[in-house]
Design an enzyme around this catalytic site. Structure first.
Site, mmCIF file in Angstrom:
data_model
loop_
_atom_site.group_PDB
_atom_site.id
_atom_site.type_symbol
_atom_site.label_atom_id
_atom_site.label_comp_id
_atom_site.label_asym_id
_atom_site.label_seq_id
_atom_site.Cartn_x
_atom_site.Cartn_y
_atom_site.Cartn_z
ATOM 1 C CG ASP A 11 -0.364 0.274 2.528
ATOM 2 O OD1 ASP A 11 0.883 0.408 2.610
ATOM 3 O OD2 ASP A 11 -1.111 0.384 3.519
ATOM 4 C CB CYS A 67 0.922 -2.187 4.771
ATOM 5 S SG CYS A 67 0.777 -3.096 6.314
ATOM 6 C CB THR A 69 2.501 -1.968 10.925
ATOM 7 O OG1 THR A 69 1.304 -2.492 10.325
ATOM 8 C CG2 THR A 69 2.220 -0.641 11.609
ATOM 9 C CG HIS A 100 10.868 -23.597 12.780
ATOM 10 N ND1 HIS A 100 10.878 -23.509 14.155
ATOM 11 C CD2 HIS A 100 12.072 -24.101 12.438
ATOM 12 C CE1 HIS A 100 12.045 -23.934 14.627
ATOM 13 N NE2 HIS A 100 12.799 -24.289 13.599
ATOM 14 C CG HIS A 135 9.390 -27.620 11.469
ATOM 15 N ND1 HIS A 135 9.127 -27.022 12.674
ATOM 16 C CD2 HIS A 135 10.702 -27.967 11.495
ATOM 17 C CE1 HIS A 135 10.243 -26.987 13.404
ATOM 18 N NE2 HIS A 135 11.213 -27.561 12.700
HETATM 19 C C1 RB5 Z 1 -1.912 3.083 6.389
HETATM 20 O O1 RB5 Z 1 -1.927 4.328 6.992
HETATM 21 C C2 RB5 Z 1 -1.565 1.999 7.416
HETATM 22 O O2 RB5 Z 1 -2.635 1.815 8.275
HETATM 23 C C3 RB5 Z 1 -1.172 0.706 6.712
HETATM 24 O O3 RB5 Z 1 -0.094 0.947 5.889
HETATM 25 C C4 RB5 Z 1 -0.767 -0.431 7.609
HETATM 26 O O4 RB5 Z 1 0.214 -0.050 8.522
HETATM 27 C C5 RB5 Z 1 -1.850 -1.207 8.214
HETATM 28 O O5 RB5 Z 1 -1.653 -2.214 8.903
#
Ligand code: RB5
Length: 145
Positions: A11, A67, A69, A100, A135
């Protein structure tokens, strides 16, 4: 000679790191299937996690999803049966995710993992084999949940 194909999607929160990682992977000889996003404009991570998951399920080649996080996009990909997406913050996580868990998608957090760490994590992820044995019994159980 070109190595095999890697599917990659992000994203907007992962867009910058995706661009850098594509450069790194191309330099290493991989062929890249870039499933978007194409700009830093805000988009929805479920769409891109889902696209990457479908591509991996179709041809069995590894995927990389990013993304902000790495959490949302990995949740999205893991909704699809047969996908084992692992959010990795270190080389050791990447090694264990392959050894694993037979992870078929690497998830990264574009706002939390610097490019050099991401390159190292990716290289280990793509070059580590599943240990199978006990595993395999466990990964087989995942698809029966
Ligand atoms: C976008 O702002 C953010 O929420 C997305 O990139 C991600 O971190 C979601 O888990």
């Amino acid at each position: 000679m070109a190595k095999e194909l890697i599917h990659i999607a992000s994203d907007h929160g992962g867009f910058e790191l995706k661009k850098k990682l594509i450069g790194h992977l191309k330099n290493s000889g991989y062929e890249i299937d870039d499933l978007g996003t194409e700009t830093e404009d805000s988009v929805d991570y479920p769409e891109f996690g889902s696209k990457a998951a479908d591509a991996v399920l179709k041809d069995g080649r590894p995927g990389i999803i990013i993304c902000g996080t790495g959490i949302g996009i990995s949740i999205a990909a893991n909704r699809k049966k047969g996908i084992r997406a692992a959010l990795c913050h270190s080389v050791e996580y990447a090694r264990l995710a392959r050894e694993h868990n037979d992870a078929n998608i690497l998830a990264l957090g574009g706002r939390f993992t610097d490019e050099n760490t991401a390159f190292e994590i990716t290289d280990v992820f793509l070059n580590t084999a599943f240990l199978s044995g006990r595993h395999k019994r466990r990964t087989d159980m995942l698809d029966k949940i």
